[in-house]
Enzyme design. Structure first.
Site, PDB file in Angstrom:
ATOM      1  N   ASN A 211      -2.011   3.181  -7.298  1.00 12.96           N
ATOM      2  CA  ASN A 211      -0.925   4.162  -7.306  1.00 12.96           C
ATOM      3  C   ASN A 211      -1.516   5.540  -7.608  1.00 12.96           C
ATOM      4  O   ASN A 211      -2.617   5.659  -8.139  1.00 12.96           O
ATOM      5  CB  ASN A 211       0.063   3.819  -8.428  1.00 12.96           C
ATOM      6  CG  ASN A 211       0.818   2.533  -8.180  1.00 12.96           C
ATOM      7  OD1 ASN A 211       1.812   2.518  -7.485  1.00 12.96           O
ATOM      8  ND2 ASN A 211       0.329   1.441  -8.732  1.00 12.96           N
TER       9      ASN A 211
ATOM     10  N   ARG B 192       3.585  -2.939 -14.308  1.00 14.54           N
ATOM     11  CA  ARG B 192       3.935  -3.900 -13.260  1.00 14.54           C
ATOM     12  C   ARG B 192       3.077  -3.665 -12.003  1.00 14.54           C
ATOM     13  O   ARG B 192       2.128  -4.393 -11.746  1.00 14.54           O
ATOM     14  CB  ARG B 192       5.439  -3.789 -12.940  1.00 14.54           C
ATOM     15  CG  ARG B 192       6.043  -5.046 -12.329  1.00 14.54           C
ATOM     16  CD  ARG B 192       5.683  -5.255 -10.876  1.00 14.54           C
ATOM     17  NE  ARG B 192       6.114  -4.133 -10.027  1.00 14.54           N
ATOM     18  CZ  ARG B 192       5.804  -4.041  -8.746  1.00 14.54           C
ATOM     19  NH1 ARG B 192       5.092  -4.983  -8.156  1.00 14.54           N
ATOM     20  NH2 ARG B 192       6.177  -2.995  -8.041  1.00 14.54           N
ATOM     21  N   ASP B 193       3.389  -2.623 -11.240  1.00 11.29           N
ATOM     22  CA  ASP B 193       2.637  -2.404  -9.995  1.00 11.29           C
ATOM     23  C   ASP B 193       1.155  -2.193 -10.301  1.00 11.29           C
ATOM     24  O   ASP B 193       0.284  -2.607  -9.540  1.00 11.29           O
ATOM     25  CB  ASP B 193       3.201  -1.174  -9.258  1.00 11.29           C
ATOM     26  CG  ASP B 193       2.913  -1.199  -7.762  1.00 11.29           C
ATOM     27  OD1 ASP B 193       2.601  -2.283  -7.227  1.00 11.29           O
ATOM     28  OD2 ASP B 193       2.999  -0.141  -7.129  1.00 11.29           O
TER      29      ASP B 193
ATOM     30  N   HIS C 145       7.436   6.660  -3.970  1.00 10.05           N
ATOM     31  CA  HIS C 145       6.378   5.835  -4.569  1.00 10.05           C
ATOM     32  C   HIS C 145       5.151   5.921  -3.665  1.00 10.05           C
ATOM     33  O   HIS C 145       5.212   5.519  -2.502  1.00 10.05           O
ATOM     34  CB  HIS C 145       6.911   4.403  -4.659  1.00 10.05           C
ATOM     35  CG  HIS C 145       5.950   3.381  -5.167  1.00 10.05           C
ATOM     36  ND1 HIS C 145       6.028   2.876  -6.451  1.00 10.05           N
ATOM     37  CD2 HIS C 145       4.908   2.737  -4.581  1.00 10.05           C
ATOM     38  CE1 HIS C 145       5.078   1.955  -6.627  1.00 10.05           C
ATOM     39  NE2 HIS C 145       4.387   1.850  -5.503  1.00 10.05           N
TER      40      HIS C 145
ATOM     41  N   HIS D 198       0.830   5.497  -3.036  1.00 11.17           N
ATOM     42  CA  HIS D 198      -0.508   5.003  -3.391  1.00 11.17           C
ATOM     43  C   HIS D 198      -1.530   5.990  -2.842  1.00 11.17           C
ATOM     44  O   HIS D 198      -1.320   6.617  -1.805  1.00 11.17           O
ATOM     45  CB  HIS D 198      -0.729   3.603  -2.807  1.00 11.17           C
ATOM     46  CG  HIS D 198      -0.001   2.539  -3.578  1.00 11.17           C
ATOM     47  ND1 HIS D 198      -0.642   1.673  -4.440  1.00 11.17           N
ATOM     48  CD2 HIS D 198       1.314   2.233  -3.649  1.00 11.17           C
ATOM     49  CE1 HIS D 198       0.255   0.863  -4.993  1.00 11.17           C
ATOM     50  NE2 HIS D 198       1.447   1.178  -4.528  1.00 11.17           N
TER      51      HIS D 198
ATOM     52  N   CYS E 248      -1.354  -4.223  -4.425  1.00 16.34           N
ATOM     53  CA  CYS E 248      -0.331  -5.218  -4.119  1.00 16.34           C
ATOM     54  C   CYS E 248      -1.047  -6.461  -3.636  1.00 16.34           C
ATOM     55  O   CYS E 248      -1.847  -6.392  -2.708  1.00 16.34           O
ATOM     56  CB  CYS E 248       0.614  -4.709  -3.042  1.00 16.34           C
ATOM     57  SG  CYS E 248       1.754  -5.981  -2.463  1.00 16.34           S
TER      58      CYS E 248
HETATM   59 ZN    ZN Z   1       3.174   0.242  -5.172  1.00 16.44          ZN
END
Ligand code: ZN
Length: 303
Positions: free
Chosen positions: A249, A12-13, A207, A209, A240
């Site tokens: 990430n 996803r991300d 989370h 990056h 994003c």
């Molecule tokens: Zn992210």
């Protein structure tokens, strides 16, 4: 029991902002490799408007494919949702968890979700009881928790206030996300400590990056502060679409190497991760940003 749980976010991300578009079959192949390496939770799809995020248009099919993989009972599949409509789409699939998103800053909330922070908190409060009633675990990510691409610094008090409101909704886990990769370990320590005053029993997750090469130091700082759930993405892919210049990430294989060599059990097989990352690079048509996938583990054959 592992010491720290890693949530794989590459499907996803990782993929949502990638110039390459993987087929549904390739996405399911990515989930399969991640889970086979020992990861237990994977964010596999986003139930947002496909016009806004075309990379995620096949969300239902990806979840169906991932749910048909062997070892289903050991896996938790996560779908990202932004509101009740997205939740209803997700709930019609086999997802085990829904992850909602609330920004800590209004400008980002408006650009990313087209709503204010308060409206996003209200969406979480609407979705949480629906999810719990259907046996789906609701979690929430607080984006721009360490800084906003439009407003700059996000005051710690502001973050704590948002987290306190979210904790009160009954959500099961709150992730603090460095959406644009500006944090350093001192921020991580300060914000984890501050946020803890508001989370109560709600599990905390982080989370990061690696936009400014501080992502791994941040992850270790979060672990040392007691955070026991960390997000990462195979190969370190990701970004994003609504955060200018947000790069990848932290890479799952680099994070696992760092933690395992530090004596922290992740339950994940490093060699399998490296093979999965190599495979992912082939599918994307370019090498991934991770370093451990290039250098290999150490000592050889150990993981
Ligand atoms: Zn992210």
């Amino acid at each position: 029991m592992v010491d720290v749980q890693i949530v794989e976010v590459s499907p996803r991300d990782g993929l949502q902002n990638d110039p390459a578009t993987l087929t549904t079959e390739q996405k399911v192949g990515l989930v399969q490799r991640a889970l086979a390496a020992g990861l237990r939770r994977a964010e596999v799809a986003s139930f947002v408007n496909p016009k806004r995020v075309p990379q995620m248009a096949d969300a239902e099919d990806v979840v169906a494919g991932a749910a048909a993989l062997p070892g289903r009972d050991d896996h938790s599949l996560i779908g990202l949702v932004l509101n009740v409509r997205g939740f209803e789409r997700a709930a019609a699939t086999a997802v085990d968890e829904v992850n909602l998103v609330v920004a800590a800053s209004d400008s980002f909330a408006q650009r990313n979700q087209g709503m204010s922070v308060q409206d996003a908190v209200r969406s979480v409060a609407e979705v949480v009881p629906l999810a719990l009633a259907q046996g789906i675990a609701p979690t929430v990510t607080v984006s721009t928790a360490f800084g906003c691409p439009f407003e700059g610094e996000v005051p710690v008090d502001r973050l704590v206030a948002v987290v306190a409101e979210l904790a009160a909704t009954g959500v099961e886990e709150i992730a603090i996300a460095d959406t644009i990769g500006v944090a350093v370990p001192a921020d991580v320590r300060a914000r984890v400590r501050a946020v803890r005053t508001a989370t109560g029993d709600v599990r905390l997750r982080a989370h990061f990056h690696n936009t400014r090469n501080t992502g791994y130091a941040n992850a270790l700082a979060a672990y040392e502060e007691g955070v026991r759930v960390l997000d990462s993405s195979l190969g370190g892919i990701g970004g994003c679409p609504f955060a200018p210049r947000a790069t990848g990430n932290i890479a799952t294989e680099d994070l696992v190497y760092l933690l395992e060599r530090s004596g922290v059990d992740t339950g994940v097989d490093l060699d399998a991760l490296i093979a999965a990352s190599d495979w992912l690079g082939e599918q994307l048509g370019r090498p991934t940003p991770s370093l451990v996938s290039k250098a290999g583990g150490f000592p050889r054959g150990a993981d």
